[in-house]
Design a protein around this motif. Structure first.
Motif, PDB file in Angstrom:
ATOM      1  N   GLU A  97       0.803  -1.214   0.000  1.00  0.00           N
ATOM      2  CA  GLU A  97       0.000   0.000   0.000  1.00  0.00           C
ATOM      3  C   GLU A  97       0.841   1.271   0.000  1.00  0.00           C
ATOM      4  OE1 GLU A  97      -3.401   0.539  -0.229  1.00  0.00           O
ATOM      5  OE2 GLU A  97      -3.252  -1.531  -0.906  1.00  0.00           O
ATOM      6  N   ALA A  98       2.102   1.162   0.386  1.00  0.00           N
ATOM      7  CA  ALA A  98       2.971   2.352   0.406  1.00  0.00           C
ATOM      8  C   ALA A  98       3.182   2.908  -0.995  1.00  0.00           C
ATOM      9  CB  ALA A  98       4.310   2.018   1.054  1.00  0.00           C
ATOM     10  N   ARG A  99       2.895   2.098  -2.018  1.00  0.00           N
ATOM     11  CA  ARG A  99       3.064   2.562  -3.392  1.00  0.00           C
ATOM     12  C   ARG A  99       1.903   3.439  -3.846  1.00  0.00           C
ATOM     13  NH1 ARG A  99       5.096  -2.881  -3.995  1.00  0.00           N
ATOM     14  NH2 ARG A  99       7.343  -2.856  -4.375  1.00  0.00           N
ATOM     15  N   LYS A 100       1.027   3.768  -2.899  1.00  0.00           N
ATOM     16  CA  LYS A 100      -0.071   4.689  -3.185  1.00  0.00           C
ATOM     17  C   LYS A 100       0.059   5.897  -2.264  1.00  0.00           C
ATOM     18  CE  LYS A 100      -3.322   1.078  -4.627  1.00  0.00           C
ATOM     19  NZ  LYS A 100      -4.656   0.461  -4.379  1.00  0.00           N
ATOM     20  N   GLY A 101      -0.201   7.059  -2.808  1.00  0.00           N
ATOM     21  CA  GLY A 101      -0.089   8.277  -2.019  1.00  0.00           C
ATOM     22  C   GLY A 101       0.287   9.438  -2.909  1.00  0.00           C
ATOM     23  N   PHE A 102       1.022  10.380  -2.361  1.00  0.00           N
ATOM     24  CA  PHE A 102       1.377  11.582  -3.106  1.00  0.00           C
ATOM     25  C   PHE A 102       2.811  11.992  -2.791  1.00  0.00           C
ATOM     26  CE2 PHE A 102      -3.054  11.775  -1.774  1.00  0.00           C
ATOM     27  CZ  PHE A 102      -3.744  12.003  -2.956  1.00  0.00           C
ATOM     28  N   PHE A 103       3.403  12.766  -3.686  1.00  0.00           N
ATOM     29  CA  PHE A 103       4.632  13.457  -3.342  1.00  0.00           C
ATOM     30  C   PHE A 103       4.759  14.706  -4.204  1.00  0.00           C
ATOM     31  CE2 PHE A 103       6.148  10.823  -6.850  1.00  0.00           C
ATOM     32  CZ  PHE A 103       7.080  11.625  -7.508  1.00  0.00           C
ATOM     33  N   CYS A 104       5.465  15.687  -3.678  1.00  0.00           N
ATOM     34  CA  CYS A 104       5.748  16.889  -4.453  1.00  0.00           C
ATOM     35  C   CYS A 104       7.243  17.150  -4.405  1.00  0.00           C
ATOM     36  CB  CYS A 104       4.971  18.100  -3.932  1.00  0.00           C
ATOM     37  SG  CYS A 104       5.401  18.634  -2.258  1.00  0.00           S
ATOM     38  N   ILE A 105       7.746  17.809  -5.436  1.00  0.00           N
ATOM     39  CA  ILE A 105       9.154  18.186  -5.497  1.00  0.00           C
ATOM     40  C   ILE A 105       9.230  19.690  -5.756  1.00  0.00           C
ATOM     41  CG2 ILE A 105       9.913  15.922  -6.302  1.00  0.00           C
ATOM     42  CD1 ILE A 105      10.151  17.117  -9.123  1.00  0.00           C
ATOM     43  N   PHE A 106      10.267  20.334  -5.231  1.00  0.00           N
ATOM     44  CA  PHE A 106      10.410  21.766  -5.445  1.00  0.00           C
ATOM     45  C   PHE A 106      11.860  22.170  -5.197  1.00  0.00           C
ATOM     46  CE2 PHE A 106       9.016  20.891  -1.146  1.00  0.00           C
ATOM     47  CZ  PHE A 106       9.881  21.623  -0.348  1.00  0.00           C
ATOM     48  N   THR A 107      12.258  23.260  -5.796  1.00  0.00           N
ATOM     49  CA  THR A 107      13.596  23.803  -5.588  1.00  0.00           C
ATOM     50  C   THR A 107      13.552  24.844  -4.479  1.00  0.00           C
ATOM     51  OG1 THR A 107      13.241  25.502  -7.272  1.00  0.00           O
ATOM     52  CG2 THR A 107      14.242  23.427  -7.996  1.00  0.00           C
ATOM     53  N   GLU A 108      14.720  25.164  -3.955  1.00  0.00           N
ATOM     54  CA  GLU A 108      14.790  26.155  -2.883  1.00  0.00           C
ATOM     55  C   GLU A 108      14.255  27.504  -3.343  1.00  0.00           C
ATOM     56  OE1 GLU A 108      18.070  28.061   0.251  1.00  0.00           O
ATOM     57  OE2 GLU A 108      18.566  26.343  -1.012  1.00  0.00           O
ATOM     58  N   ALA A 109      14.529  27.861  -4.602  1.00  0.00           N
ATOM     59  CA  ALA A 109      14.074  29.146  -5.125  1.00  0.00           C
ATOM     60  C   ALA A 109      12.555  29.237  -5.133  1.00  0.00           C
ATOM     61  CB  ALA A 109      14.620  29.350  -6.537  1.00  0.00           C
ATOM     62  N   PHE A 110      11.876  28.109  -5.296  1.00  0.00           N
ATOM     63  CA  PHE A 110      10.416  28.126  -5.307  1.00  0.00           C
ATOM     64  C   PHE A 110       9.848  28.520  -3.949  1.00  0.00           C
ATOM     65  CE2 PHE A 110       6.493  25.841  -4.246  1.00  0.00           C
ATOM     66  CZ  PHE A 110       5.629  26.364  -5.200  1.00  0.00           C
ATOM     67  N   LEU A 111      10.481  28.056  -2.869  1.00  0.00           N
ATOM     68  CA  LEU A 111       9.870  28.184  -1.546  1.00  0.00           C
ATOM     69  C   LEU A 111      10.359  29.392  -0.751  1.00  0.00           C
ATOM     70  CD1 LEU A 111       7.816  26.664   0.197  1.00  0.00           C
ATOM     71  CD2 LEU A 111       9.711  25.436   1.246  1.00  0.00           C
TER      72      LEU A 111
ATOM     73  N   GLU B 104      -6.606  10.233  10.565  1.00  0.00           N
ATOM     74  CA  GLU B 104      -7.214  11.566  10.412  1.00  0.00           C
ATOM     75  C   GLU B 104      -6.195  12.559   9.861  1.00  0.00           C
ATOM     76  OE1 GLU B 104      -9.357  15.072  13.113  1.00  0.00           O
ATOM     77  OE2 GLU B 104      -8.760  13.158  14.017  1.00  0.00           O
ATOM     78  N   GLN B 105      -4.973  12.508  10.391  1.00  0.00           N
ATOM     79  CA  GLN B 105      -3.932  13.420   9.905  1.00  0.00           C
ATOM     80  C   GLN B 105      -3.562  13.121   8.458  1.00  0.00           C
ATOM     81  OE1 GLN B 105      -1.197  12.445  13.063  1.00  0.00           O
ATOM     82  NE2 GLN B 105      -1.432  14.457  14.036  1.00  0.00           N
ATOM     83  N   ARG B 106      -3.564  11.836   8.108  1.00  0.00           N
ATOM     84  CA  ARG B 106      -3.293  11.485   6.714  1.00  0.00           C
ATOM     85  C   ARG B 106      -4.370  12.057   5.803  1.00  0.00           C
ATOM     86  NH1 ARG B 106      -1.182   8.160   2.809  1.00  0.00           N
ATOM     87  NH2 ARG B 106      -2.712   7.465   1.271  1.00  0.00           N
ATOM     88  N   GLY B 107      -5.607  12.007   6.262  1.00  0.00           N
ATOM     89  CA  GLY B 107      -6.696  12.578   5.474  1.00  0.00           C
ATOM     90  C   GLY B 107      -6.505  14.066   5.252  1.00  0.00           C
ATOM     91  N   ASN B 108      -6.099  14.763   6.308  1.00  0.00           N
ATOM     92  CA  ASN B 108      -5.869  16.208   6.187  1.00  0.00           C
ATOM     93  C   ASN B 108      -4.714  16.518   5.230  1.00  0.00           C
ATOM     94  OD1 ASN B 108      -7.913  16.677   8.053  1.00  0.00           O
ATOM     95  ND2 ASN B 108      -6.502  16.717   9.802  1.00  0.00           N
ATOM     96  N   ALA B 109      -3.611  15.764   5.384  1.00  0.00           N
ATOM     97  CA  ALA B 109      -2.473  15.976   4.497  1.00  0.00           C
ATOM     98  C   ALA B 109      -2.830  15.602   3.054  1.00  0.00           C
ATOM     99  CB  ALA B 109      -1.278  15.154   4.971  1.00  0.00           C
ATOM    100  N   GLY B 110      -3.627  14.545   2.910  1.00  0.00           N
ATOM    101  CA  GLY B 110      -4.054  14.132   1.575  1.00  0.00           C
ATOM    102  C   GLY B 110      -4.896  15.197   0.888  1.00  0.00           C
ATOM    103  N   GLU B 111      -5.696  15.916   1.672  1.00  0.00           N
ATOM    104  CA  GLU B 111      -6.493  16.999   1.104  1.00  0.00           C
ATOM    105  C   GLU B 111      -5.599  18.115   0.564  1.00  0.00           C
ATOM    106  OE1 GLU B 111      -9.377  18.495   3.811  1.00  0.00           O
ATOM    107  OE2 GLU B 111     -10.468  16.597   3.979  1.00  0.00           O
ATOM    108  N   ILE B 112      -4.500  18.385   1.278  1.00  0.00           N
ATOM    109  CA  ILE B 112      -3.562  19.416   0.806  1.00  0.00           C
ATOM    110  C   ILE B 112      -2.931  18.993  -0.509  1.00  0.00           C
ATOM    111  CG2 ILE B 112      -1.460  20.694   1.333  1.00  0.00           C
ATOM    112  CD1 ILE B 112      -2.144  20.358   4.313  1.00  0.00           C
ATOM    113  N   PHE B 113      -2.522  17.730  -0.583  1.00  0.00           N
ATOM    114  CA  PHE B 113      -1.952  17.233  -1.841  1.00  0.00           C
ATOM    115  C   PHE B 113      -2.993  17.256  -2.954  1.00  0.00           C
ATOM    116  CE2 PHE B 113       1.527  15.384   0.715  1.00  0.00           C
ATOM    117  CZ  PHE B 113       2.601  15.658  -0.117  1.00  0.00           C
ATOM    118  N   GLY B 114      -4.251  16.934  -2.611  1.00  0.00           N
ATOM    119  CA  GLY B 114      -5.309  16.985  -3.612  1.00  0.00           C
ATOM    120  C   GLY B 114      -5.494  18.393  -4.170  1.00  0.00           C
TER     121      GLY B 114
END
Length: 300
Positions: free
Chosen positions: A94-108, A135-145
């Motif tokens: 199940e760990a192969r399901k979820g989200f990730f984001c990538i960003f450079t330092e200049a972006f943030l 519950e926390q995963r749900g909240n974080a998942g909403e941010i990724f969504g």
């Protein structure tokens, strides 16, 4: 040898395409579903640095190899990685399901009062894994969504909004205690020795005269692993009974003998590929270790 993975290499390996905005002055950002990045037959993710930051949300069993640590987590996890530290992630089920984001330092950086690398989850010696409840995963998942929806929108200021979402994830994690559940190796010394050995072996075999062996000293490896050279030396000696330099020298001599016996490269080419600035330095090194010169070894 292990090198820093660029954004271009990330996209080519994962998707075989490059986005149009890699060179934007605002820095780079993108967000993905984990399951969209696991293609059948794909090469395993290498243990190396990346030139970008990464935040990942997953469930299930995950083993994170991070600097000189191996951390195993089983459950909902937020993971944070910086360009300063080499890492790789093993995901199961199940760990192969979820989200990730990538960003450079200049972006943030526009959104932060301090440097991003000073944040606890991105700092050298920091803890990248944060276990969270359903519950926390749900909240974080909403941010990724929201990120996924926004990245595909035509909103003029969408990158400002995406920066806010990344910042929200960071502060969400800062309120949670980072978690190290289980070390895969029996102790830290064993782990750092295993990673050192992997990095050493990854530089071989030398296949062309233009290929070069660059990690030639304990200090080089310590910098690659983001640990103090004394810590590296002590760990390897306690685990193997040999010094870091002895392991590097032993492997270098083995490769030198193979190149002398099984290629038609001249001694200068072999010297260069093994990281020596001058052929005379290679001759002195080889004679000291084998009691014979490279030329004499080759004709025996």
């Amino acid at each position: 040898m292990a090198t820093t993975e660029t954004l271009e290499e990330f996209y080519q390996q994962k998707f075989n395409w490059l986005p149009d905005n890699l060179s934007q002055n605002i820095g780079h950002f993108n967000v993905f579903r984990i399951e969209d990045c696991h293609q059948p037959g794909a090469a395993p993710v290498q243990y190396s640095r990346r030139e970008f930051y990464k935040i990942s949300l997953s469930a299930g069993r995950t083993i994170v190899h991070y600097a000189d640590k191996s951390i195993e987590v089983d459950g909902n996890t937020l993971l944070f990685f910086s360009p300063n530290v080499p890492y790789t992630i093993e995901m199961f089920g199940e760990a192969r399901k979820g989200f990730f984001c990538i960003f450079t330092e200049a972006f943030l950086t526009e959104n932060l009062r301090s440097n991003v690398h000073d944040l606890p989850m991105f700092a050298l010696g920091g803890h990248p894994a944060y276990m969270i409840s359903d519950e926390q995963r749900g909240n974080a998942g909403e941010i990724f969504g929201k990120m996924l929806a926004e990245i595909n929108s035509d909103y003029r200021f969408k990158y400002d909004l995406l920066r806010n979402y990344v910042t929200e994830l960071i502060h969400y994690a800062l309120k949670i205690q980072p978690t190290e559940v289980l070390y895969k190796h029996p102790d830290a010394n064993s782990r750092i020795t295993a990673v050192f050995t992997e990095l050493l072996e990854r530089q071989f075999p030398i296949e062309t005269p233009s290929q070069r062996f660059n990690l030639r000293s304990a200090k080089d490896f310590a910098e690659q692993l983001s640990v103090h050279v004394n810590h590296l030396n002590r760990a390897i000696r306690q685990t193997t009974g040999k010094t870091t330099t002895h392991h590097i020298t032993e492997r270098l001599v083995t490769e030198a003998k193979a190149l002398l016996r099984h290629t038609n490269w001249n001694v200068s080419e072999i010297s260069y590929s093994l990281g020596f600035d001058e052929p005379a330095h290679f001759n002195n090194f080889f004679k000291k270790q084998t009691n014979t010169t490279p030329t004499s070894f080759r004709i025996v």
